[in-house]
Design a protein around this motif. Structure first.
Motif, mmCIF file in Angstrom:
data_model
loop_
_atom_site.group_PDB
_atom_site.id
_atom_site.type_symbol
_atom_site.label_atom_id
_atom_site.label_comp_id
_atom_site.label_asym_id
_atom_site.label_seq_id
_atom_site.Cartn_x
_atom_site.Cartn_y
_atom_site.Cartn_z
ATOM 1 N N ILE A 1 -90.525 19.389 74.931
ATOM 2 C CA ILE A 1 -90.129 20.666 74.318
ATOM 3 C C ILE A 1 -90.777 21.817 75.082
ATOM 4 O O ILE A 1 -90.126 22.811 75.423
ATOM 5 C CB ILE A 1 -90.521 20.698 72.825
ATOM 6 C CG1 ILE A 1 -89.681 19.698 72.027
ATOM 7 C CG2 ILE A 1 -90.360 22.104 72.256
ATOM 8 C CD1 ILE A 1 -90.153 19.488 70.596
ATOM 9 N N ALA A 2 -92.075 21.678 75.356
ATOM 10 C CA ALA A 2 -92.779 22.727 76.095
ATOM 11 C C ALA A 2 -92.166 22.910 77.482
ATOM 12 O O ALA A 2 -91.926 24.045 77.923
ATOM 13 C CB ALA A 2 -94.262 22.390 76.196
ATOM 14 N N LEU A 3 -91.902 21.814 78.186
ATOM 15 C CA LEU A 3 -91.364 21.897 79.547
ATOM 16 C C LEU A 3 -90.001 22.578 79.583
ATOM 17 O O LEU A 3 -89.754 23.466 80.413
ATOM 18 C CB LEU A 3 -91.267 20.495 80.162
ATOM 19 C CG LEU A 3 -90.619 20.433 81.543
ATOM 20 C CD1 LEU A 3 -91.438 21.219 82.553
ATOM 21 C CD2 LEU A 3 -90.442 18.995 81.981
ATOM 22 N N VAL A 4 -89.098 22.180 78.705
ATOM 23 C CA VAL A 4 -87.765 22.773 78.684
ATOM 24 C C VAL A 4 -87.865 24.282 78.479
ATOM 25 O O VAL A 4 -87.169 25.067 79.139
ATOM 26 C CB VAL A 4 -86.899 22.120 77.585
ATOM 27 C CG1 VAL A 4 -85.659 22.939 77.301
ATOM 28 C CG2 VAL A 4 -86.527 20.703 77.979
ATOM 29 N N HIS A 5 -88.743 24.705 77.601
ATOM 30 C CA HIS A 5 -88.837 26.133 77.312
ATOM 31 C C HIS A 5 -89.596 26.897 78.399
ATOM 32 O O HIS A 5 -89.341 28.081 78.606
ATOM 33 C CB HIS A 5 -89.411 26.340 75.909
ATOM 34 C CG HIS A 5 -88.415 25.935 74.865
ATOM 35 N ND1 HIS A 5 -88.306 24.633 74.418
ATOM 36 C CD2 HIS A 5 -87.447 26.646 74.236
ATOM 37 C CE1 HIS A 5 -87.320 24.564 73.546
ATOM 38 N NE2 HIS A 5 -86.783 25.763 73.406
ATOM 39 N N VAL A 6 -90.493 26.230 79.123
ATOM 40 C CA VAL A 6 -91.118 26.861 80.296
ATOM 41 C C VAL A 6 -90.045 27.116 81.361
ATOM 42 O O VAL A 6 -90.012 28.186 81.992
ATOM 43 C CB VAL A 6 -92.259 25.984 80.866
ATOM 44 C CG1 VAL A 6 -92.625 26.400 82.278
ATOM 45 C CG2 VAL A 6 -93.483 26.053 79.969
ATOM 46 N N LEU A 7 -89.165 26.136 81.563
ATOM 47 C CA LEU A 7 -88.119 26.276 82.576
ATOM 48 C C LEU A 7 -87.144 27.412 82.259
ATOM 49 O O LEU A 7 -86.577 28.026 83.167
ATOM 50 C CB LEU A 7 -87.353 24.957 82.730
ATOM 51 C CG LEU A 7 -88.163 23.788 83.289
ATOM 52 C CD1 LEU A 7 -87.351 22.502 83.253
ATOM 53 C CD2 LEU A 7 -88.651 24.084 84.696
ATOM 54 N N ASP A 8 -86.943 27.700 80.984
ATOM 55 C CA ASP A 8 -86.003 28.745 80.574
ATOM 56 C C ASP A 8 -86.706 30.058 80.232
ATOM 57 O O ASP A 8 -86.055 31.036 79.879
ATOM 58 C CB ASP A 8 -85.191 28.246 79.374
ATOM 59 C CG ASP A 8 -83.901 29.007 79.167
ATOM 60 O OD1 ASP A 8 -83.379 29.596 80.149
ATOM 61 O OD2 ASP A 8 -83.411 29.038 78.025
ATOM 62 N N LEU A 9 -88.019 30.097 80.352
ATOM 63 C CA LEU A 9 -88.804 31.248 79.888
ATOM 64 C C LEU A 9 -88.470 32.533 80.638
ATOM 65 O O LEU A 9 -88.236 33.575 80.004
ATOM 66 C CB LEU A 9 -90.301 30.940 80.001
ATOM 67 C CG LEU A 9 -91.245 32.051 79.549
ATOM 68 C CD1 LEU A 9 -91.010 32.397 78.083
ATOM 69 C CD2 LEU A 9 -92.688 31.625 79.771
ATOM 70 N N GLN A 10 -88.447 32.512 81.947
ATOM 71 C CA GLN A 10 -88.222 33.747 82.711
ATOM 72 C C GLN A 10 -86.876 34.380 82.373
ATOM 73 O O GLN A 10 -86.781 35.587 82.193
ATOM 74 C CB GLN A 10 -88.319 33.477 84.212
ATOM 75 C CG GLN A 10 -88.294 34.748 85.045
ATOM 76 C CD GLN A 10 -89.419 35.703 84.695
ATOM 77 O OE1 GLN A 10 -90.575 35.315 84.656
ATOM 78 N NE2 GLN A 10 -89.075 36.953 84.424
ATOM 79 N N GLY A 11 -85.841 33.547 82.252
ATOM 80 C CA GLY A 11 -84.525 34.077 81.896
ATOM 81 C C GLY A 11 -84.523 34.736 80.528
ATOM 82 O O GLY A 11 -83.919 35.793 80.332
#
Length: 196
Positions: free
Chosen positions: A91-101
């Motif tokens: 969950i943390a990883l997926v949201h890190v990957l989408d964080l900048q956008g």
């Protein structure tokens, strides 16, 4: 018991050789199963309870009284906790990957992502350290809330989103997120269900 000296401590007998066995289950506190093959030198001074010594030390063998205490069930218990920890990390990883956008598109959603990432990592650490029902409840609730947020963003849309994500159900990161969140919810429900 053998001829070695022993002393009684909170329902546990500790032999001087360092082998720990159960003499009777305590009314509350840790329970250990001698079939797990525990051995080694453990500090069982009377002034310290096992809970004060770290709970799940001794290779993950000390569990709460409500926990499963048989060999095959112990393996299920450990696999369930490990899977939940990996799921929270996912969950943390997926949201890190989408964080900048998200920080660029909707800053308040980006801030919520940061909170979600932090909470996921803290709960993963809590589940690594213990089998606390509160940590399981929080992990399941966090994952379920994230699923609800995803559903809202894809149906009615989030405030200020201008329908950019509405109907976008097949976004790869979104699908990965739903998978790991669903697994965490199922694991939490399975752990929190009363045992028969």
């Amino acid at each position: 018991m053998t001829g070695s000296s022993s002393r009684r401590h909170e329902g546990v007998i500790a032999e001087s050789s360092g082998v720990i066995t159960v003499c009777r289950p305590p009314r509350d506190g840790p329970v250990m199963n001698p079939s797990w093959g525990l051995s080694g030198a453990y500090d069982l001074r009377p002034e310290r309870s096992l809970a004060e010594m770290g709970g799940l030390t001794m290779a993950g063998s000390v569990q709460s009284r409500e926990s499963i205490n048989t060999g095959p069930d112990l393996e299920l218990y450990l696999v369930r906790r490990a899977a939940a920890v990996v799921g929270l990390g996912g969950i943390a990883l997926v949201h890190v990957l989408d964080l900048q956008g998200k920080l660029d598109e909707l800053p308040y959603v980006g801030v919520m992502f940061i909170g979600l990432i932090g909470a996921s990592l803290l709960l993963a650490e809590a589940l690594i350290r213990s089998d606390d029902a509160r940590a399981w409840l929080a992990a399941g609730a966090l994952a379920a809330a994230t699923i609800v947020g995803y559903g809202i963003s894809r149906t009615t849309g989030l405030p200020g989103d201008h329908d950019s994500d509405v109907g976008n159900w097949l976004e790869p990161l979104g699908l990965a997120s739903l998978l790991v969140e669903g697994v965490v919810v199922l694991l939490a429900v399975a752990r929190l269900m009363p045992r028969r």
